[in-house]
Design a protein around this motif. Structure first.
Motif, PDB file in Angstrom:
ATOM      1  N   LEU A  95       0.977  -1.350   0.106  1.00  0.00           N
ATOM      2  CA  LEU A  95       0.003   0.005  -0.020  1.00  0.00           C
ATOM      3  C   LEU A  95       0.827   1.280   0.051  1.00  0.00           C
ATOM      4  N   ALA A  96       1.872   1.347   0.869  1.00  0.00           N
ATOM      5  CA  ALA A  96       2.885   2.436   0.886  1.00  0.00           C
ATOM      6  C   ALA A  96       3.333   2.748  -0.643  1.00  0.00           C
ATOM      7  N   VAL A  97       3.941   1.511  -1.348  1.00  0.00           N
ATOM      8  CA  VAL A  97       4.366   1.800  -2.710  1.00  0.00           C
ATOM      9  C   VAL A  97       3.465   2.176  -3.550  1.00  0.00           C
ATOM     10  N   LEU A  98       2.128   1.711  -3.475  1.00  0.00           N
ATOM     11  CA  LEU A  98       1.175   2.254  -4.414  1.00  0.00           C
ATOM     12  C   LEU A  98       0.485   3.677  -4.218  1.00  0.00           C
ATOM     13  N   ALA A  99       0.410   3.958  -2.933  1.00  0.00           N
ATOM     14  CA  ALA A  99       0.147   5.242  -2.490  1.00  0.00           C
ATOM     15  C   ALA A  99       1.404   6.337  -3.103  1.00  0.00           C
ATOM     16  N   ALA A 100       2.565   5.836  -3.058  1.00  0.00           N
ATOM     17  CA  ALA A 100       3.457   7.083  -3.439  1.00  0.00           C
ATOM     18  C   ALA A 100       3.636   7.009  -4.724  1.00  0.00           C
ATOM     19  N   LEU A 101       3.341   6.065  -5.662  1.00  0.00           N
ATOM     20  CA  LEU A 101       3.325   5.920  -6.936  1.00  0.00           C
ATOM     21  C   LEU A 101       2.023   6.952  -7.573  1.00  0.00           C
TER      22      LEU A 101
END
Length: 257
Positions: free
Chosen positions: A210-216
């Motif tokens: 989720l952290a990765v997708l939110a940053a993207l």
């Protein structure tokens, strides 16, 4: 060009563009550039290994904040500070409220304006603070967190070079790599980094991805704004994306505790 030589040239181009390694690249064309930008998360993964080692080694004998600060400094050294320079130039251009060639001219200036200075200070502070917090977790989780953030930062480059995103100038790195990554390659790279992120928060395996997708998602929003203001991407914009996504992933992983 056959697939194997192109892969080798693309890997060398990715390494020499995103790190301090002065590798000689063979043929450089759009296909090679697309391969390089697709492999950008792998370069981030490789960079994460020594950075995680520095953090874990120093944290065992000194204060976490000192270990984190040195780790951030090593990250800048291994990338020649190019991403930070790109961040400062991009923020200065956007902060000027100018558009097109006028904004691009600001990015060319060697000095750093107040917007760029603030952006650099905030990014470096957040990265150091986040790493200091992460250092208190288990060694496997720390290792995975650093690898996830560095790989995700370069995945932001892959995202920025996807088809449909134009270059702001007819020359330079942006012109070479803009629109060179296909949707399949971007999807595979995103899935791989998201899977890696699971190990960063093992007790809540969904929070790392989720952290990765939110940053993207934030990076995608910035890209849309950059295209409207500048007309497309430049090498400086790619550097800004690296630092933005890396910082947001570190922050997301810390908040997931």
């Amino acid at each position: 060009m056959p697939a194997e030589p192109r892969l080798g040239d693309g890997a060398r181009l990715a390494l020499t563009t995103l790190t301090i390694l002065p590798l000689r690249v063979g043929r450089i064309d759009r296909a090679t550039a697309g391969t390089a930008m697709t492999l950008a998360p792998v370069v981030g993964l490789l960079l994460g290994v020594p950075l995680a080692g520095v953090l874990l080694l120093l944290d065992a004998g000194t204060a976490p904040l000192v270990a984190a600060g040195v780790t951030v400094a090593v990250a800048a050294l291994l990338t020649r500070g190019l991403h930070l320079d790109g961040l400062a130039d991009t923020v200065d251009a956007l902060g000027s409220y100018r558009r097109g060639p006028a904004a691009l001219e600001i990015m060319k200036k060697p000095d750093v304006g107040p917007f760029g200075v603030v952006a650099l200070v905030l990014v470096l502070l957040v990265q150091a603070a986040a790493l200091a917090e992460l250092a208190g977790r288990s060694r496997p989780a720390v290792f995975a967190a650093v690898l996830t953030a560095t790989a995700a930062g370069r995945l932001g480059v892959t995202l920025a070079c996807r088809r449909g995103v134009p270059a702001a100038r007819p020359e330079g790195l942006g012109a070479l790599v803009a629109g060179s990554v296909g949707p399949m390659a971007l999807g595979v790279a995103t899935a791989a980094v998201a899977l890696l992120a699971i190990a960063a928060v093992p007790h809540r395996p969904w929070q790392g991805p989720l952290a990765v997708l939110a940053a993207l998602a934030v990076a995608a929003g910035l890209l849309r704004h950059v295209v409207r203001r500048l007309g497309g991407i430049t090498g400086d914009v790619l550097g800004a994306i690296v630092e933005l996504v890396t910082t947001l992933v570190y922050l997301g992983l810390v908040l997931s505790a």
